[in-house]
Enzyme design. Structure first.
Site, PDB file in Angstrom:
ATOM      1  N   ASN A 105      10.371   7.862  29.836  1.00 36.27           N
ATOM      2  CA  ASN A 105      11.507   7.321  29.383  1.00 36.27           C
ATOM      3  C   ASN A 105      11.259   5.897  28.721  1.00 36.27           C
ATOM      4  OD1 ASN A 105      12.626   9.854  30.016  1.00 36.27           O
ATOM      5  ND2 ASN A 105      13.918   8.801  31.834  1.00 36.27           N
ATOM      6  N   VAL A 106      12.017   5.599  27.695  1.00 34.32           N
ATOM      7  CA  VAL A 106      11.923   4.233  27.078  1.00 34.32           C
ATOM      8  C   VAL A 106      13.147   3.479  27.114  1.00 34.32           C
ATOM      9  CG1 VAL A 106      10.081   5.251  25.449  1.00 34.32           C
ATOM     10  CG2 VAL A 106      12.345   5.248  24.936  1.00 34.32           C
ATOM     11  N   HIS A 122       5.528   5.542  28.220  1.00 33.53           N
ATOM     12  CA  HIS A 122       5.522   5.878  26.745  1.00 33.53           C
ATOM     13  C   HIS A 122       6.206   4.471  26.030  1.00 33.53           C
ATOM     14  CE1 HIS A 122       5.585  10.348  27.401  1.00 33.53           C
ATOM     15  NE2 HIS A 122       4.400   9.759  27.623  1.00 33.53           N
ATOM     16  N   CYS A 133      -1.429  -5.808  12.936  1.00 32.13           N
ATOM     17  CA  CYS A 133      -1.860  -6.686  13.866  1.00 32.13           C
ATOM     18  C   CYS A 133      -1.429  -6.766  15.150  1.00 32.13           C
ATOM     19  CB  CYS A 133      -1.935  -8.101  13.171  1.00 32.13           C
ATOM     20  SG  CYS A 133      -0.346  -8.840  13.366  1.00 32.13           S
ATOM     21  N   SER A 191      10.385  18.376  31.036  1.00 29.18           N
ATOM     22  CA  SER A 191      10.153  19.466  30.797  1.00 29.18           C
ATOM     23  C   SER A 191       8.600  19.945  30.850  1.00 29.18           C
ATOM     24  CB  SER A 191      10.322  19.798  28.989  1.00 29.18           C
ATOM     25  OG  SER A 191       9.612  18.978  28.412  1.00 29.18           O
TER      26      SER A 191
END
Ligand code: BV8
Ligand code: ZN
Length: 261
Positions: A105-106, A122, A133, A191
């Site tokens: 999760n983010v 992630h 850059c 999942s």
């Protein structure tokens, strides 16, 4: 069915005596906070193909659309709070000698719930960097379109890992080391379709870990799980952590023993 019975004596014994715990979490652990998952019927991917939105190609072909999608998700995250599942995993850190949270999760809800040892496979939604850059971008942003990098003029992007992109090597290495060493490995709300994250439960299993899955629906991990709790994380995890606390009593030497009923 009562949790202790569902887990079985062998698993309960492992929960009582193990020193090294780990958990792999996915979008399902944040679902009860009000954050949409990806692959559930009304999930984020229901309307779009993942590659269109969570890939460099998708971003470069339509920077505004991808940027707006992430801005929408950031605003959702600003308005939600950790749920009892996040809090239970944070509490588990205080009950066992070693607890590592590996998340796909983010949304950083694990950290907001108090977890201190979190491996973000992630990336995260809070940070941005230049797609050209790599310079971190911390300036003002709008909802409409991605800013330009002040150093090279490149497009600024969210600091998440997109499809086709390598995961941060140091984080992935630490996650694999954690999976190899874990004695108990929880798999919560994922999942288990996205690699290399989805390989971690199998790696833990190959190294002898006890696998406990928490997910209302079966996943590829169900085949190797020593116990599958077919419930939502928001209720299953507090009950599981309560059971772990109940069966782990440490005597004077800090040894944990299984407390009979
Ligand atoms: C890589 C971005 C090496 C951030 C995400 C072709 C070309 C390139 C790569 C590939 C390819 N084919 C396959 C691959 C590999 C690919 C992959 O695995 N694809 C899958 C779809 C087959 N992986 C990659 O590309 C990875 N990189 O391999 O690099 C490389 C490099 C170059 C070339 C080749 C290889 C990068 C993967 C990271 C992708 N980024 N997101 C963002 O926008 O969020 S993935 C996305 O899926 C999210 O990050 C999410 O975390 C992740 C996994 O999803 P889940 O978290 O599991 O969520 P999902 O909705 O799927 O499931 C929710 C579950 O919860 C369900 O089971 C549900 O039952 C359950 N649930 C629901 N409610 C509850 C609940 N459980 C408990 N309680 C509840 N209340
Ligand atoms: Zn730049």
């Amino acid at each position: 069915m009562e949790l202790r019975k569902l887990l079985g004596d062998r698993v309960v014994e492992r929960l009582a005596s193990s020193q090294r715990f780990a958990a792999l979490t996915g979008a399902g652990v944040s679902a009860e906070s009000g954050v949409a998952t990806f692959r559930d019927p009304n999930g984020l991917w229901a309307q779009f193909r993942p590659e269109e939105l969570a890939s460099m190609e998708g971003f470069l072909s339509n920077p505004e659309r991808v940027w707006q999608w992430y801005q929408y998700r950031r605003h959702v995250i600003e308005r939600v709070r950790p749920n009892p599942a996040h809090r239970a995993l944070a509490e588990l850190e205080t009950l066992v000698p070693e607890m590592t949270l590996i998340t796909q999760n983010v949304d950083r809800l694990h950290q907001r719930a108090g977890s201190t040892r979190v491996l973000e496979l992630h990336g995260n939604l809070e940070e941005n960097h230049c797609a050209d850059c790599g310079l971190p971008y911390c300036d003002r942003i709008s909802d409409e379109s991605p800013p330009r990098c002040p150093a090279c003029g490149g497009l600024v992007r969210p600091s998440v890992v997109w499809f086709g992109e390598m995961l941060p090597a140091d984080v992935l290495q630490e996650a694999e080391r954690t999976a190899r060493r874990a004695e108990v490995f929880l798999v919560v709300g994922t999942s288990a379709e996205v690699y290399p994250a989805a390989a971690l439960p199998f790696l833990a299993w190959q190294h002898g870990a006890t696998i406990i899955e928490v997910n209302p629906t079966p996943t590829p991990v169900s085949a190797i799980a020593h116990a599958s709790i077919r419930e939502k994380a928001g209720s299953a995890l507090p009950a599981l952590v309560e059971l772990i606390a109940a069966v782990r009593t440490t005597d004077g030497m800090g040894q944990t023993t299984l407390r009979r009923r």
